[in-house]
Design an enzyme around this catalytic site. Structure first.
Site, PDB file in Angstrom:
ATOM      1  N   ILE A 133     -10.587  -2.950 -18.561  1.00 21.80           N
ATOM      2  CA  ILE A 133     -10.237  -3.802 -17.427  1.00 21.80           C
ATOM      3  C   ILE A 133      -9.588  -5.064 -17.985  1.00 21.80           C
ATOM      4  O   ILE A 133     -10.143  -5.749 -18.842  1.00 21.80           O
ATOM      5  CB  ILE A 133     -11.491  -4.136 -16.594  1.00 21.80           C
ATOM      6  CG1 ILE A 133     -12.102  -2.852 -16.035  1.00 21.80           C
ATOM      7  CG2 ILE A 133     -11.157  -5.118 -15.474  1.00 21.80           C
ATOM      8  CD1 ILE A 133     -11.182  -1.994 -15.173  1.00 21.80           C
ATOM      9  N   PHE A 135       0.821  -1.228   0.000  1.00 19.27           N
ATOM     10  CA  PHE A 135       0.000   0.000   0.000  1.00 19.27           C
ATOM     11  C   PHE A 135       0.847   1.266   0.000  1.00 19.27           C
ATOM     12  O   PHE A 135       0.406   2.317   0.468  1.00 19.27           O
ATOM     13  CB  PHE A 135      -0.966  -0.003   1.197  1.00 19.27           C
ATOM     14  CG  PHE A 135      -1.684  -1.314   1.357  1.00 19.27           C
ATOM     15  CD1 PHE A 135      -2.617  -1.704   0.415  1.00 19.27           C
ATOM     16  CD2 PHE A 135      -1.404  -2.169   2.402  1.00 19.27           C
ATOM     17  CE1 PHE A 135      -3.265  -2.932   0.520  1.00 19.27           C
ATOM     18  CE2 PHE A 135      -2.049  -3.394   2.518  1.00 19.27           C
ATOM     19  CZ  PHE A 135      -2.981  -3.775   1.583  1.00 19.27           C
ATOM     20  N   LYS A 191      -6.201   1.946 -18.037  1.00 16.55           N
ATOM     21  CA  LYS A 191      -5.635   3.036 -17.245  1.00 16.55           C
ATOM     22  C   LYS A 191      -5.019   2.493 -15.954  1.00 16.55           C
ATOM     23  O   LYS A 191      -3.962   2.932 -15.536  1.00 16.55           O
ATOM     24  CB  LYS A 191      -6.718   4.047 -16.880  1.00 16.55           C
ATOM     25  CG  LYS A 191      -7.171   4.952 -18.038  1.00 16.55           C
ATOM     26  CD  LYS A 191      -8.361   5.767 -17.558  1.00 16.55           C
ATOM     27  CE  LYS A 191      -8.667   6.947 -18.474  1.00 16.55           C
ATOM     28  NZ  LYS A 191      -9.904   7.626 -18.023  1.00 16.55           N
ATOM     29  N   GLU A 214      -5.785   2.354  -6.510  1.00 14.00           N
ATOM     30  CA  GLU A 214      -6.012   3.477  -5.592  1.00 14.00           C
ATOM     31  C   GLU A 214      -7.379   4.125  -5.757  1.00 14.00           C
ATOM     32  O   GLU A 214      -7.939   4.638  -4.791  1.00 14.00           O
ATOM     33  CB  GLU A 214      -4.889   4.501  -5.789  1.00 14.00           C
ATOM     34  CG  GLU A 214      -3.641   3.726  -5.998  1.00 14.00           C
ATOM     35  CD  GLU A 214      -2.339   4.460  -5.892  1.00 14.00           C
ATOM     36  OE1 GLU A 214      -1.708   4.543  -6.927  1.00 14.00           O
ATOM     37  OE2 GLU A 214      -1.935   4.897  -4.809  1.00 14.00           O
ATOM     38  N   ILE A 254       2.148  -6.948  -5.422  1.00 14.43           N
ATOM     39  CA  ILE A 254       1.970  -6.730  -3.977  1.00 14.43           C
ATOM     40  C   ILE A 254       0.609  -7.252  -3.521  1.00 14.43           C
ATOM     41  O   ILE A 254       0.082  -6.826  -2.498  1.00 14.43           O
ATOM     42  CB  ILE A 254       2.166  -5.243  -3.586  1.00 14.43           C
ATOM     43  CG1 ILE A 254       1.307  -4.306  -4.435  1.00 14.43           C
ATOM     44  CG2 ILE A 254       3.616  -4.866  -3.689  1.00 14.43           C
ATOM     45  CD1 ILE A 254       1.409  -2.832  -4.011  1.00 14.43           C
TER      46      ILE A 254
HETATM   47 MO1  MOS Z   1       0.853   3.075  -3.939  1.00 12.26          MO
HETATM   48  S1  MOS Z   1       0.708   4.457  -2.398  1.00 12.26           S
HETATM   49  O1  MOS Z   1       1.320   3.994  -5.249  1.00 12.26           O
HETATM   50  O2  MOS Z   1       1.980   1.949  -3.502  1.00 12.26           O
END
Ligand code: MOS
Length: 760
Positions: A649, A260, A721, A725, A485
């Protein structure tokens, strides 16, 4: 449970053909490895000579270390050494060597460099032992004598020290110059609001603790498993700080348990683990505790003021938005907090300002939608406040001021399906049935409220390389030093490659998480699909052209007179459109040509000149329902509908997971998360999961995600895109606005805890 079973199934593909397509709802490719424990995280790698390091942290926020007494620690059986600034291995002296790829302006913190204390929680010693337990116990016995200096960690008593960031980072966008005359237009307008907003410090708290396992080869080569959002960033940092050549250090991060933003910069366990390995000439693992996860970067405490003015019909006449946020004494952490307010609504008079205050804290750090999560929150709560002043529906107010071109500079948007987000989200939510007045819906002891907000985030593309190898058995291996991640990079990249080459997903492997792979940027800013995904599609196209050339060169292949544009890749074959009989399986083609592999490499560079002609952003419309217990002030977010416009998507299921996760974060931002400082000690008080609350399952109810159709070939060749976030942006504002609608109580700080809801 059904979700878990879903994830455990092999990756799904279209029934029958085994082929996938862009947008396919494929289960996470790494899901099985993760739930079975086969996927090893940074702290799970082993070596025969492995020893364990535990970090000792400063208990004062400012001053210097007078003396460190490690005698008791060294007397613990199994303890090997205590490393401090006084006996650490050689590190570079100049700040520039500590600059990682995402460092803000200024001079980065240099772990164990000298006796100076810059913040409470600063690492000051590493205890190395044969077992983790011995190291942890010994660390508690290290005695430190300090010389204290006065400190200041309080943003709110230092707002007047706010200054424009002077230690600039390349690429930071300061607020643009004022458009029109915001103050004059504000004074002249008939309807206005002027409000201050506050958001406290938040910590990232990914599930996986920060950890580095440094495995030392016999030749001294360091293979480091690090928790990071870029293996190449950590590799570069270690090389520079210790003056080690690139060939002596490899960093791997094949699996990351959430980050994050916390993994955008190397955290201190990495250099400390390397110090241990260099000092002992052994393999070393350093894992931080959950409490130590509160001893590095965080989302900065931020104060904001928004002034809006409108005509009686709702047309905006003036927007002004200023923010003051904390930074450290050594770096100017900057994020885009206010610029969004010049981007969302059409208005002739806009004034934006952003300042920072240096405090005795560690430098803040990007956290999910940095800047936007709180900047757009303030704007969107202010818009809600204005809608009540106007006695106008909050959605109608936004539509009234819908921007068809970017208000600040009149640039067109590359694509902007925000209107469709509003329409589809409102329809799904049932917004048209919303009564205008607050406190007009009640069920038993609960007040019910409906709120909405707009969200936006950048649509970024960086540069990346990828390589692709097609093997004789028809297996395709595509590689790039990208990161996953938990976002679904393995899955999305595999879908892109399988679609491009017309191969079943099972035949495609995507390799990431190794600093020796082709160059990729940090996984951040929701830009990996547009960036690495475009490199993957690009390298596949090069491979297609190689295969086509190969076929053309073969006698009687049927392709000798064909043009590349007429060739199709599907079902594991290369075929000629319109001539189904001219078709060859890819492995046969390699066999006939006598090749056991074909390799291509590709560098994807963004078309910057074209991109600069547009504002490139993703958008969302968030609608939510809250139920507020009138007696206790407790809030439940019972329903969220978020309509997202983020280009094409690519990976249907993991994209949805990203948005769902972002909404959970938004609910958490709205109701739960804040790290409180005791300014007398300059120290965070609630640095554990007992007292730092994050949303848990019981806090989350219905979440409904809509992906609105959009296809953006300016941002990327894929039309994508990027998502991630955008899920959080606007969510907390929608919750705050729903709480007002339920109760008539406006809360201008997050988190909105029961005391704030209850007290007058
Ligand atoms: Mo995110 S805050 O761009 O890892």
């Amino acid at each position: 449970m059904t979700d878990l079973i879903e994830e455990l199934k092999a990756p799904t593909a279209d029934a029958g053909t085994g082929e996938v397509h862009i947008g396919a709802a494929v289960s996470r490719i790494d899901g099985r490895a993760k739930v079975t424990g086969e996927a090893l995280y940074a702290a799970e790698h082993v070596a025969d000579d492995l020893c364990h390091g535990v970090v000792v942290n400063s208990t004062i926020p400012k001053g210097r270390i007078v003396r460190i007494d490690d005698a008791a620690a060294l007397a613990v059986p199994g303890v090997i050494r205590v490393i401090t600034h006084a006996n650490r291995p050689k590190t570079r002296a100049f700040g520039v060597f500590y600059k990682d790829m995402t460092a803000p302006g200024g001079t980065p913190f240099k772990p164990l460099r000298d006796d100076q204390i810059l913040y409470s929680g600063q690492p000051i010693a590493l205890v190395l032992a044969e077992t983790f337990e011995a190291a942890r116990y010994a660390a508690s016995l290290v005695e430190v004598e300090y010389e204290r200096e006065p400190h200041d960690t309080n943003l709110m008593t230092n707002l007047d020290r706010g200054h424009e960031p002077s230690r600039m980072k390349a690429g930071y966008s300061p607020p643009p110059d004022e458009k029109g005359d915001a103050a004059a237009a504000f004074d002249a307008a008939p309807v206005k609001i002027d409000a201050e907003y506050y958001s406290g410090v938040e910590h990232h708290n990914p599930m996986e603790l920060f950890a580095s396992t440094v495995i030392r080869g016999k030749d001294g080569h360091l293979t480091i498993y690090d928790k990071t959002q870029s293996s190449q960033n950590s590799r570069w940092y270690v090389s520079h700080v210790f003056g080690l050549s690139k060939s002596k250090v490899t960093v791997r991060n094949p699996y990351v348990g959430g980050a994050f933003g916390s993994g955008l910069r190397p955290q201190y366990q990495l250099p400390l683990a390397v110090m241990g390995a260099l000092a002992l000439e052994r393999s070393v693992r350093v894992v931080l505790t959950r409490q130590q996860m509160f001893t590095f970067g965080h989302r900065p405490e931020t104060w904001q003021r928004v002034k809006l003015a409108a005509e009686r019909d709702g047309s905006l006449r003036s927007i002004s938005h200023e923010a003051v946020a904390e930074t450290s004494r050594i770096e100017d952490y900057t994020e885009v907090v206010v610029n969004w307010s010049g981007q969302l609504y059409t208005c002739d008079n806009i004034k934006l300002g952003y300042k920072v205050v240096d405090l005795d804290q560690f430098t803040p750090l990007d956290m999910r939608a940095p800047g936007a999560a709180h900047g757009v929150h303030a704007l969107e709560v202010a818009m809600d406040e204005l809608s009540y002043e106007l006695q106008m529906d909050p959605l109608a107010l936004r539509l009234k001021n819908y921007a068809e071109r970017n208000p600040m500079d009149d640039l067109p948007y590359s694509t902007k399906a925000l209107r469709a987000c509003y329409e589809q989200g409102a329809e799904r939510f049932g917004w048209s049935r919303r009564p205008l007045a607050p406190r007009s819906m009640r069920e038993g002891n609960e007040l019910v409220g409906w709120g909405m907000a707009t969200g936006t985030w950048d649509a970024m593309q960086m540069f990346a390389r990828a390589s692709a190898v097609l093997h004789a058995d028809g297996r395709l291996v595509v590689s790039s030093a990208a990161t996953d991640i938990g976002t679904g990079t393995y899955t999305a990249m595999s879908i892109i490659a399988a679609t491009a080459m017309g191969l079943p997903l099972e035949k495609v492997t995507f390799q990431l998480g190794d600093s020796t792979l082709p160059v990729a940027p940090i996984e951040g800013g929701s830009s990996h699909v547009a960036t690495v995904g475009s490199a993957v599609e690009g390298v596949c196209e090069k491979l297609q052209k190689r295969l086509f050339k190969l076929a053309k060169s073969l006698r009687d292949s049927g392709f000798d007179k064909a043009r590349f544009a007429d060739v199709r890749f599907a079902g594991g074959r290369m075929s000629l459109a319109g001539t189904p009989s001219t078709s060859i399986p890819l492995e046969d083609l390699l066999a006939v040509a006598g090749k056991d592999r074909l390799e291509e490499k590709y560098l994807m560079l963004p078309s910057v000149l074209n991109q600069k002609k547009y504002v490139r952003a993703v958008h969302s419309a968030v609608f939510c329902e809250v139920r507020v217990d009138e007696t206790f002030g407790t809030v439940r977010v019972t329903r969220v509908v978020s309509a997202i416009a983020a280009g094409r998507i690519i990976s249907g299921k993991t994209a949805r997971s990203q948005i769902t996760g972002g909404i959970v974060w938004g609910v958490s931002q709205a109701l739960h998360e804040e790290t409180h400082s005791d300014h007398r000690f300059g120290r965070f008080m609630n640095h554990d999961f007992a007292e730092y609350h994050v949303a848990v399952n019981a806090d989350i109810h219905d979440i409904d995600v809509i992906f609105v159709e959009e296809d953006d070939r300016v941002v990327s060749r894929l039309g994508a895109k990027g998502v991630g976030e955008i899920g959080i942006v606007g969510t907390a504002a929608a919750v705050c606005n729903a709480i007002y609608h339920a109760t008539g109580k406006r809360v201008r700080s997050t988190p909105i805890t029961p005391d704030k809801v209850m007290l007058p």
